[in-house]
Scaffold this active site. Structure first.
Site, PDB file in Angstrom:
ATOM      1  N   ARG A  46      10.391 -19.439  -8.143  1.00 33.98           N
ATOM      2  CA  ARG A  46       9.911 -19.834  -6.800  1.00 33.98           C
ATOM      3  C   ARG A  46      10.145 -18.762  -5.734  1.00 33.98           C
ATOM      4  NH1 ARG A  46      12.233 -24.939  -8.279  1.00 33.98           N
ATOM      5  NH2 ARG A  46      10.598 -26.264  -9.113  1.00 33.98           N
ATOM      6  N   LYS A  75      -0.599  -9.418   0.710  1.00 33.98           N
ATOM      7  CA  LYS A  75      -1.604 -10.119  -0.109  1.00 33.98           C
ATOM      8  C   LYS A  75      -1.322  -9.790  -1.563  1.00 33.98           C
ATOM      9  CE  LYS A  75      -5.683 -10.744   2.743  1.00 33.98           C
ATOM     10  NZ  LYS A  75      -7.096 -10.359   2.934  1.00 33.98           N
ATOM     11  N   GLU A 116     -10.765   3.001   1.989  1.00 37.85           N
ATOM     12  CA  GLU A 116      -9.956   2.097   2.832  1.00 37.85           C
ATOM     13  C   GLU A 116      -9.450   2.834   4.078  1.00 37.85           C
ATOM     14  OE1 GLU A 116     -10.079  -0.994   2.064  1.00 37.85           O
ATOM     15  OE2 GLU A 116      -9.791  -1.370  -0.088  1.00 37.85           O
ATOM     16  N   LYS A 135      -2.916  -1.100   9.890  1.00 35.83           N
ATOM     17  CA  LYS A 135      -2.771  -2.309   9.074  1.00 35.83           C
ATOM     18  C   LYS A 135      -1.597  -3.150   9.563  1.00 35.83           C
ATOM     19  CE  LYS A 135      -3.153  -4.651   4.847  1.00 35.83           C
ATOM     20  NZ  LYS A 135      -3.616  -4.697   3.483  1.00 35.83           N
ATOM     21  N   GLU A 141      -4.547 -14.365   7.836  1.00 34.96           N
ATOM     22  CA  GLU A 141      -5.998 -14.190   7.958  1.00 34.96           C
ATOM     23  C   GLU A 141      -6.704 -15.405   8.529  1.00 34.96           C
ATOM     24  OE1 GLU A 141      -7.749 -11.694   4.856  1.00 34.96           O
ATOM     25  OE2 GLU A 141      -9.580 -12.852   5.023  1.00 34.96           O
ATOM     26  N   ARG A 147      -7.425 -10.489  10.832  1.00 34.55           N
ATOM     27  CA  ARG A 147      -7.169  -9.824   9.543  1.00 34.55           C
ATOM     28  C   ARG A 147      -8.426  -9.742   8.673  1.00 34.55           C
ATOM     29  NH1 ARG A 147      -1.931 -10.072   5.503  1.00 34.55           N
ATOM     30  NH2 ARG A 147      -2.801  -8.586   4.009  1.00 34.55           N
ATOM     31  N   ASN A 170     -11.630  -6.582   5.761  1.00 36.40           N
ATOM     32  CA  ASN A 170     -12.502  -6.716   4.596  1.00 36.40           C
ATOM     33  C   ASN A 170     -13.871  -6.095   4.805  1.00 36.40           C
ATOM     34  OD1 ASN A 170     -10.774  -8.139   2.806  1.00 36.40           O
ATOM     35  ND2 ASN A 170     -10.959  -9.897   4.157  1.00 36.40           N
ATOM     36  N   HIS A 220     -16.082  -5.352   1.828  1.00 35.19           N
ATOM     37  CA  HIS A 220     -15.485  -5.988   0.653  1.00 35.19           C
ATOM     38  C   HIS A 220     -16.331  -7.133   0.093  1.00 35.19           C
ATOM     39  CE1 HIS A 220     -12.100  -3.561   1.849  1.00 35.19           C
ATOM     40  NE2 HIS A 220     -11.313  -4.042   0.903  1.00 35.19           N
ATOM     41  N   HIS A 246     -16.769  -6.524  -3.571  1.00 34.67           N
ATOM     42  CA  HIS A 246     -16.230  -7.410  -4.619  1.00 34.67           C
ATOM     43  C   HIS A 246     -17.346  -7.882  -5.550  1.00 34.67           C
ATOM     44  CE1 HIS A 246     -12.330  -8.578  -2.246  1.00 34.67           C
ATOM     45  NE2 HIS A 246     -12.240  -7.397  -2.814  1.00 34.67           N
ATOM     46  N   HIS A 248     -12.282  -0.213  -7.208  1.00 30.58           N
ATOM     47  CA  HIS A 248     -12.305  -1.057  -6.005  1.00 30.58           C
ATOM     48  C   HIS A 248     -12.807  -0.261  -4.795  1.00 30.58           C
ATOM     49  CE1 HIS A 248     -11.083  -4.078  -3.093  1.00 30.58           C
ATOM     50  NE2 HIS A 248     -10.437  -3.133  -2.435  1.00 30.58           N
TER      51      HIS A 248
HETATM   52  P1  NAD Z   1      -5.100   0.988  -9.628  1.00 26.19           P
HETATM   53  O1  NAD Z   1      -3.889   0.262  -9.344  1.00 26.19           O
HETATM   54  O2  NAD Z   1      -5.936   0.566 -10.780  1.00 26.19           O
HETATM   55  O3  NAD Z   1      -4.736   2.532  -9.783  1.00 26.19           O
HETATM   56  C1  NAD Z   1      -5.759   3.445 -10.060  1.00 26.19           C
HETATM   57  C2  NAD Z   1      -5.466   4.268 -11.319  1.00 26.19           C
HETATM   58  O4  NAD Z   1      -4.557   5.306 -10.979  1.00 26.19           O
HETATM   59  C3  NAD Z   1      -4.843   3.507 -12.450  1.00 26.19           C
HETATM   60  O5  NAD Z   1      -5.315   3.999 -13.657  1.00 26.19           O
HETATM   61  C4  NAD Z   1      -3.360   3.846 -12.279  1.00 26.19           C
HETATM   62  O6  NAD Z   1      -2.631   3.691 -13.455  1.00 26.19           O
HETATM   63  C5  NAD Z   1      -3.434   5.269 -11.868  1.00 26.19           C
HETATM   64  N1  NAD Z   1      -2.328   5.784 -11.108  1.00 26.19           N
HETATM   65  C6  NAD Z   1      -1.578   5.145 -10.193  1.00 26.19           C
HETATM   66  N2  NAD Z   1      -0.753   6.015  -9.577  1.00 26.19           N
HETATM   67  C7  NAD Z   1      -0.976   7.217 -10.133  1.00 26.19           C
HETATM   68  C8  NAD Z   1      -0.450   8.512  -9.907  1.00 26.19           C
HETATM   69  N3  NAD Z   1       0.430   8.743  -8.940  1.00 26.19           N
HETATM   70  N4  NAD Z   1      -0.895   9.525 -10.672  1.00 26.19           N
HETATM   71  C9  NAD Z   1      -1.844   9.310 -11.621  1.00 26.19           C
HETATM   72  N5  NAD Z   1      -2.400   8.121 -11.868  1.00 26.19           N
HETATM   73  C10 NAD Z   1      -1.974   7.084 -11.109  1.00 26.19           C
HETATM   74  O7  NAD Z   1      -6.092   0.988  -8.360  1.00 26.19           O
HETATM   75  P2  NAD Z   1      -5.833   1.096  -6.789  1.00 26.19           P
HETATM   76  O8  NAD Z   1      -7.055   1.722  -6.254  1.00 26.19           O
HETATM   77  O9  NAD Z   1      -4.513   1.655  -6.472  1.00 26.19           O
HETATM   78  O10 NAD Z   1      -5.790  -0.428  -6.348  1.00 26.19           O
HETATM   79  C11 NAD Z   1      -6.927  -1.265  -6.487  1.00 26.19           C
HETATM   80  C12 NAD Z   1      -6.456  -2.696  -6.495  1.00 26.19           C
HETATM   81  O11 NAD Z   1      -5.840  -2.980  -5.245  1.00 26.19           O
HETATM   82  C13 NAD Z   1      -7.573  -3.688  -6.663  1.00 26.19           C
HETATM   83  O12 NAD Z   1      -7.200  -4.658  -7.602  1.00 26.19           O
HETATM   84  C14 NAD Z   1      -7.719  -4.322  -5.292  1.00 26.19           C
HETATM   85  O13 NAD Z   1      -8.167  -5.648  -5.345  1.00 26.19           O
HETATM   86  C15 NAD Z   1      -6.319  -4.231  -4.770  1.00 26.19           C
HETATM   87  N6  NAD Z   1      -6.211  -4.215  -3.305  1.00 26.19           N
HETATM   88  C16 NAD Z   1      -5.324  -5.068  -2.753  1.00 26.19           C
HETATM   89  C17 NAD Z   1      -5.157  -5.077  -1.394  1.00 26.19           C
HETATM   90  C18 NAD Z   1      -4.119  -5.973  -0.787  1.00 26.19           C
HETATM   91  O14 NAD Z   1      -4.073  -6.075   0.444  1.00 26.19           O
HETATM   92  N7  NAD Z   1      -3.266  -6.572  -1.561  1.00 26.19           N
HETATM   93  C19 NAD Z   1      -5.887  -4.205  -0.581  1.00 26.19           C
HETATM   94  C20 NAD Z   1      -6.785  -3.327  -1.191  1.00 26.19           C
HETATM   95  C21 NAD Z   1      -6.945  -3.346  -2.569  1.00 26.19           C
HETATM   96  N1  GLY Z   2      -6.911  -5.533   2.265  1.00 25.95           N
HETATM   97  C1  GLY Z   2      -7.206  -6.611   3.150  1.00 25.95           C
HETATM   98  C2  GLY Z   2      -6.004  -7.257   3.717  1.00 25.95           C
HETATM   99  O1  GLY Z   2      -4.899  -6.879   3.430  1.00 25.95           O
HETATM  100  O2  GLY Z   2      -6.123  -8.170   4.464  1.00 25.95           O
END
Ligand code: NAD
Ligand code: GLY
Length: 361
Positions: free
Chosen positions: A120, A142, A184, A226, A236, A240, A244, A247, A251, A264
């Site tokens: 939890r 998020k 982003e 941010k 949101e 907030r 997006n 997005h 998405h 992404h």
């Molecule tokens: P990812 O986590 O898939 O990383 C991209 C690639 O880079 C992967 O293959 C990873 O293993 C590799 N990698 C990571 N760090 C590395 C490094 N230092 N050197 C070499 N390789 C490395 O993708 P991302 O673009 O980081 O994140 C995308 C995800 O984030 C999506 O699922 C998206 O929905 C989410 N997201 C969430 C929020 C939020 O607010 N929570 C905001 C934007 C995106």
């Molecule tokens: N990436 C969108 C949010 O954090 O709200």
């Protein structure tokens, strides 16, 4: 090192940004009182940075349980989440055992959701290693996983205690992943920070060449934007949603193409141009503005032509967006460059025109 704060009262936390932070044990000490932590990472990041982080923890007398997941968006699902729970239970991790996310947004989002739900709720630390995670996903709480029917559909708002963005980790990032993070970064300029948009236009080449000072500036400015938005609207209910931009279309591209085919950030880039195109059709921004957005995305080596999923499929997928209200798709659009709004009353004909126009180069 630069330190920013996400101001959420008792749950406020610092974002440290700088070079060599993975080795700075002092930044972590206050968050590891029980001398044990679980590090959630993946098969790509572990060989690069796990040993370094473990050594840093060791210097504080903290032992760590590594949980190494398969890499990729297609693994951001309930099966992988269950694997995290299995590892935490098998290793008898307790309520006081922090979960440290070491990786990109996929690892950060899944680890955060595991931290929100395991026993939890356990403490959560973000160590983002992609540009996208350093400027966006590690900040704001998020967390979640994908569902076969829609992206990020299962999750929770759950804030980390600390974000540690070591810019040295960006040196090993593949070029297309660096570009994906830029989508982003550009977003902040477009939705609320026109001077930053101008700065990005002047400095995009430096950023793509991984100039350290330029990257640190862009990361800090993005996180500042941010943090301000999250502090004003954590869950949101208003502002907030502007984060997006691109997005809703993006998405749909990601899930329509199959998770992992389009990154992404690539989906967000093509989606941002679709949002700009729709904003122009509504008479809000000029053709020159759209051209300016396209140029910047192109200079950041991002796609500006969306895949041709067909209008019906786009509408279907976008109907599952989290911003849908009363069955109506709500889009983040541009009133002008540097000022975004959420709009639900979009004439169907204009939306259709955007969906048809933006799949052609
Ligand atoms: P990812 O986590 O898939 O990383 C991209 C690639 O880079 C992967 O293959 C990873 O293993 C590799 N990698 C990571 N760090 C590395 C490094 N230092 N050197 C070499 N390789 C490395 O993708 P991302 O673009 O980081 O994140 C995308 C995800 O984030 C999506 O699922 C998206 O929905 C989410 N997201 C969430 C929020 C939020 O607010 N929570 C905001 C934007 C995106
Ligand atoms: N990436 C969108 C949010 O954090 O709200």
């Amino acid at each position: 090192m630069q330190t920013l704060t996400v101001g959420l009262g008792e749950r406020s936390y610092p974002i440290h940004i700088g070079s060599g932070l993975l080795g700075q044990a002092e930044l972590l000490r206050a968050h590891l009182p029980r001398k044990r932590a679980a590090i959630i990472t993946n098969t790509t990041v572990a060989p690069l940075y796990l040993a370094q982080l473990q050594a840093t923890l060791q210097a504080l007398g903290v032992s760590s349980v590594p949980v190494i997941l398969p890499d990729g968006e297609s693994f951001k699902n309930a099966d992988t989440l269950n694997h995290i729970y299995d590892a935490l239970l098998e290793n008898r991790c307790e309520r006081t055992t922090p979960l440290i996310a070491l990786g990109g947004g996929v690892i950060g989002d899944m680890t955060g959701f595991a931290a929100a739900t395991y026993l939890r709720g356990v403490p959560f630390i973000q160590i983002p290693t992609t540009l996208l995670a350093q400027v966006d996903s590690s900040v704001g709480g998020k967390t979640g996983i994908n569902h076969p029917l829609g992206k990020n559909m299962i999750g929770a708002f759950y804030q980390p205690r600390l974000v540690l963005a070591d810019t040295d980790t960006l040196h090993t990032l593949p070029d297309n992943e660096l570009a994906a993070g830029m989508a982003e970064v550009i977003k902040y300029g477009l939705i609320r920070d026109l001077p930053f948009l101008g700065w990005l236009e002047q400095n995009v080449e430096k950023l793509m060449a991984r100039d350290t000072a330029a990257l640190q500036y862009a990361i800090a400015r993005s996180c500042q934007n941010k943090a301000e938005v999250v502090a004003a609207d954590e869950r949101e209910s208003g502002e907030r949603a502007l984060l997006n931009l691109g997005h809703t279309f993006g998405h749909a591209i990601e899930s329509g193409m199959g998770y992992g085919k389009w990154l992404h950030g690539e989906g967000v880039a093509a989606g941002t141009l679709m949002a700009a195109d729709l904003s122009q059709r509504l008479g809000w921004i000029a053709g020159d503005d759209v051209a300016r957005v396209r140029r910047l995305l192109q200079h950041a080596q991002l796609p500006v032509v969306a895949p041709d999923l067909g209008v019906e499929k786009y509408l279907d997928l976008m109907g599952l967006d989290k911003k849908v209200e009363g069955g109506k798709i709500r889009f983040v659009l541009l009133k002008q460059l540097g000022q975004a709004v959420v709009e639900g009353n979009i004439p169907q004909a204009l939306l259709q025109q955007t969906l048809e126009a933006c799949v052609h180069g």
